[in-house]
Design an enzyme around this catalytic site. Structure first.
Site, PDB file in Angstrom:
ATOM      1  N   THR A  66      31.663 -13.305 -11.823  1.00 33.91           N
ATOM      2  CA  THR A  66      32.092 -14.074 -10.879  1.00 33.91           C
ATOM      3  C   THR A  66      31.330 -14.296  -9.779  1.00 33.91           C
ATOM      4  O   THR A  66      31.659 -14.468  -8.622  1.00 33.91           O
ATOM      5  CB  THR A  66      33.458 -13.344 -10.389  1.00 33.91           C
ATOM      6  OG1 THR A  66      33.188 -12.092 -10.023  1.00 33.91           O
ATOM      7  CG2 THR A  66      34.368 -13.141 -11.481  1.00 33.91           C
ATOM      8  N   ASP A  92      36.139 -11.552  -5.803  1.00 36.33           N
ATOM      9  CA  ASP A  92      35.746 -10.566  -6.445  1.00 36.33           C
ATOM     10  C   ASP A  92      36.434  -9.466  -6.616  1.00 36.33           C
ATOM     11  O   ASP A  92      36.749  -8.737  -7.733  1.00 36.33           O
ATOM     12  CB  ASP A  92      34.282 -10.133  -6.375  1.00 36.33           C
ATOM     13  CG  ASP A  92      33.165 -11.491  -6.458  1.00 36.33           C
ATOM     14  OD1 ASP A  92      32.655 -11.720  -7.294  1.00 36.33           O
ATOM     15  OD2 ASP A  92      33.225 -12.283  -5.441  1.00 36.33           O
ATOM     16  N   ASP A 130      29.721 -10.461  -7.196  1.00 33.53           N
ATOM     17  CA  ASP A 130      28.832 -10.332  -5.875  1.00 33.53           C
ATOM     18  C   ASP A 130      29.829 -10.189  -4.642  1.00 33.53           C
ATOM     19  O   ASP A 130      30.063 -10.967  -3.984  1.00 33.53           O
ATOM     20  CB  ASP A 130      28.003 -11.559  -5.568  1.00 33.53           C
ATOM     21  CG  ASP A 130      28.928 -12.901  -5.472  1.00 33.53           C
ATOM     22  OD1 ASP A 130      30.072 -12.964  -6.067  1.00 33.53           O
ATOM     23  OD2 ASP A 130      28.669 -13.784  -5.110  1.00 33.53           O
ATOM     24  N   ASN A 157      27.079 -13.713  -2.657  1.00 32.79           N
ATOM     25  CA  ASN A 157      27.786 -13.935  -1.351  1.00 32.79           C
ATOM     26  C   ASN A 157      27.225 -13.012  -0.330  1.00 32.79           C
ATOM     27  O   ASN A 157      27.051 -13.352   0.923  1.00 32.79           O
ATOM     28  CB  ASN A 157      29.246 -13.227  -1.424  1.00 32.79           C
ATOM     29  CG  ASN A 157      30.143 -14.078  -2.288  1.00 32.79           C
ATOM     30  OD1 ASN A 157      30.072 -15.319  -2.110  1.00 32.79           O
ATOM     31  ND2 ASN A 157      31.299 -13.552  -3.044  1.00 32.79           N
ATOM     32  N   PHE A 171      29.366 -22.811  -5.037  1.00 31.62           N
ATOM     33  CA  PHE A 171      28.512 -21.796  -4.738  1.00 31.62           C
ATOM     34  C   PHE A 171      27.753 -21.111  -5.952  1.00 31.62           C
ATOM     35  O   PHE A 171      26.571 -20.919  -5.854  1.00 31.62           O
ATOM     36  CB  PHE A 171      29.080 -20.923  -3.772  1.00 31.62           C
ATOM     37  CG  PHE A 171      28.446 -19.778  -3.244  1.00 31.62           C
ATOM     38  CD1 PHE A 171      27.415 -20.152  -2.129  1.00 31.62           C
ATOM     39  CD2 PHE A 171      28.593 -18.494  -3.903  1.00 31.62           C
ATOM     40  CE1 PHE A 171      26.489 -19.004  -1.650  1.00 31.62           C
ATOM     41  CE2 PHE A 171      27.652 -17.520  -3.315  1.00 31.62           C
ATOM     42  CZ  PHE A 171      26.527 -17.861  -2.159  1.00 31.62           C
ATOM     43  N   ASN A 172      28.671 -20.475  -6.852  1.00 33.82           N
ATOM     44  CA  ASN A 172      27.992 -19.402  -7.576  1.00 33.82           C
ATOM     45  C   ASN A 172      26.825 -20.411  -8.606  1.00 33.82           C
ATOM     46  O   ASN A 172      25.958 -19.738  -8.914  1.00 33.82           O
ATOM     47  CB  ASN A 172      28.988 -18.826  -8.671  1.00 33.82           C
ATOM     48  CG  ASN A 172      29.780 -18.141  -7.956  1.00 33.82           C
ATOM     49  OD1 ASN A 172      29.504 -17.338  -7.162  1.00 33.82           O
ATOM     50  ND2 ASN A 172      31.200 -17.790  -8.464  1.00 33.82           N
ATOM     51  N   HIS A 228      39.349 -17.644  -6.060  1.00 32.62           N
ATOM     52  CA  HIS A 228      38.714 -18.257  -7.192  1.00 32.62           C
ATOM     53  C   HIS A 228      38.488 -17.162  -8.434  1.00 32.62           C
ATOM     54  O   HIS A 228      38.974 -17.420  -9.508  1.00 32.62           O
ATOM     55  CB  HIS A 228      37.360 -18.648  -6.662  1.00 32.62           C
ATOM     56  CG  HIS A 228      37.223 -19.639  -5.327  1.00 32.62           C
ATOM     57  ND1 HIS A 228      37.581 -20.764  -5.509  1.00 32.62           N
ATOM     58  CD2 HIS A 228      36.901 -19.099  -4.075  1.00 32.62           C
ATOM     59  CE1 HIS A 228      37.381 -21.357  -4.394  1.00 32.62           C
ATOM     60  NE2 HIS A 228      37.103 -20.370  -3.366  1.00 32.62           N
ATOM     61  N   ASP A 229      37.926 -16.124  -8.093  1.00 30.21           N
ATOM     62  CA  ASP A 229      37.343 -15.020  -9.152  1.00 30.21           C
ATOM     63  C   ASP A 229      38.436 -14.554 -10.055  1.00 30.21           C
ATOM     64  O   ASP A 229      38.183 -14.343 -11.163  1.00 30.21           O
ATOM     65  CB  ASP A 229      36.581 -14.121  -8.538  1.00 30.21           C
ATOM     66  CG  ASP A 229      35.352 -14.455  -7.961  1.00 30.21           C
ATOM     67  OD1 ASP A 229      34.921 -15.655  -8.301  1.00 30.21           O
ATOM     68  OD2 ASP A 229      34.606 -13.949  -7.081  1.00 30.21           O
TER      69      ASP A 229
HETATM   70  C1  BDR Z   1      32.844 -18.267  -5.361  1.00 28.07           C
HETATM   71  O1  BDR Z   1      31.863 -18.341  -4.580  1.00 28.07           O
HETATM   72  C2  BDR Z   1      32.206 -16.985  -3.788  1.00 28.07           C
HETATM   73  O2  BDR Z   1      32.046 -17.046  -2.383  1.00 28.07           O
HETATM   74  C3  BDR Z   1      33.243 -16.504  -4.289  1.00 28.07           C
HETATM   75  O3  BDR Z   1      33.332 -14.988  -4.496  1.00 28.07           O
HETATM   76  C4  BDR Z   1      33.427 -17.196  -5.659  1.00 28.07           C
HETATM   77  O4  BDR Z   1      32.820 -16.349  -6.801  1.00 28.07           O
HETATM   78  C5  BDR Z   1      33.454 -19.695  -4.947  1.00 28.07           C
HETATM   79  O5  BDR Z   1      32.814 -20.774  -4.871  1.00 28.07           O
HETATM   80 CA    CA Z   2      32.272 -14.141  -6.430  1.00 31.51          CA
END
Ligand code: BDR
Ligand code: CA
Length: 314
Positions: free
Chosen positions: A124, A16, A11, A40, A165-166, A238-239
């Site tokens: 991701t 990502d 996303d 996102n 979040f994801n 993160h990703d």
């Molecule tokens: C995740 O949430 C999104 O904002 C980032 O792309 C990442 O995949 C981190 O919590």
């Molecule tokens: Ca992401």
């Protein structure tokens, strides 16, 4: 060298985008397709961003849009983190190609069906596309070699106190993935918040000097500006850790665990509850990444952007 066939699903999103820059620079990966999901930002925005990223990195594979909404929940977007476009910051080239007519889940199913070898999926973003695939085509499970995902956190959340979040965006989808029996490697906040690119690292990346390096540095700068006031010493990419798990696992510390996704909970919906000490007596269903060699990660990113040489494409 036998390459690993992968489908990137995300996303984008700054991290990502950096994950895909890294993936595209790795000789051991054979990227078969890129798919997008609402997360996102709305699906229209994440798909447009994916097209722009593919143009930038010269990745010429099918791009398909996927699910615009979580399985049951309403979509949550993150303009505060990634901007109104979902990928605010440096100017990017326009998409070089149209998205394919097939929807992401159809494309994934077709690629799995026709492949002689199992394929790796790398989500991701929210897990809506992957769960939809597993729900619609359980017969293809055997053709999925592994799922390397970014999401969750054994020890913390970032969108609520308990949830990342994801996973929070689509907990029902995450639950399907963790229960699927497909091998899952989880790059959760435990490790991804250690994958920090600090201001001095951003400078080094920028000074590599090609278009990709300058744009990656711009994305990192944008991402850091959001995170700095929250106390982060750098931008947490993160990703990209999901890609590191495939190509440089020796940089990581991992622990096999049984993980449940909390679907109820007044305070904990979307939490990934990891049985760290094996108290439930359940067989582990995930390999959870807990630590990263941060310095080696930075070198890997620098090597990656440098591989794009002069000009935009690799
Ligand atoms: C995740 O949430 C999104 O904002 C980032 O792309 C990442 O995949 C981190 O919590
Ligand atoms: Ca992401």
């Amino acid at each position: 060298m036998k390459k690993i066939p992968v489908i990137l699903d995300g996303d984008p999103g700054h991290d990502d985008a950096i994950a895909w820059v890294l993936a595209n620079s790795r000789p051991e990966l054979d990227i078969l397709a890129v798919t997008t999901v609402g997360g996102n930002q709305t699906l229209a925005k994440t798909t447009y961003n994916a097209g722009r990223i593919l143009s930038l990195i010269g990745l010429n594979v099918p791009l398909a849009g996927g699910r615009s909404k979580p399985l049951l929940a309403d979509l949550i977007v993150a303009p505060g983190v990634h901007g109104v476009t979902g990928l605010d910051g440096p100017e990017l080239p326009e998409p070089a190609r149209d998205v394919v007519e097939e929807e992401a889940v159809e494309l994934m199913a077709r690629l799995l069906e026709k492949s002689d070898v199992p394929i790796v999926l790398v989500p991701t973003g929210p897990l809506t596309n992957i769960a939809s695939l597993l729900l619609l085509r359980p017969d293809l499970k055997e053709k999925i070699d592994h799922i390397y995902m970014m999401g969750g956190g054994i020890t913390k959340g970032n969108w609520t106190a308990a949830a990342e979040f994801n996973i929070l965006v689509d907990p029902e989808a995450a639950d399907i993935v963790f229960r699927s029996g497909v091998p899952v490697t989880m790059a959760g906040l435990d490790v991804t918040e250690q994958a920090l690119v600090r201001p001095e690292d951003i400078e080094r990346i920028n000074s590599v000097g090609n278009d990709v390096a300058r744009i990656v540095a711009g994305w990192l700068e944008f991402f850091y500006q959001f995170h700095q006031p929250l106390g982060y010493e750098g931008a947490p990419v993160h990703d990209a850790v999901a890609i590191v798990a495939m190509v440089r696992p020796e940089l990581l510390k991992m622990r096999e665990m049984y993980v449940e996704v909390e679907l109820q909970g007044d305070y904990t919906r979307g939490a990934t509850v990891g049985d760290y000490y094996g108290l439930l007596g359940q067989k582990p269903n995930a390999t959870c990444i807990m630590d990263i060699d941060r310095e080696a990660f930075i070198e890997l990113l620098i090597e990656s952007v440098a591989s794009y040489g002069e000009g935009a494409a690799k």
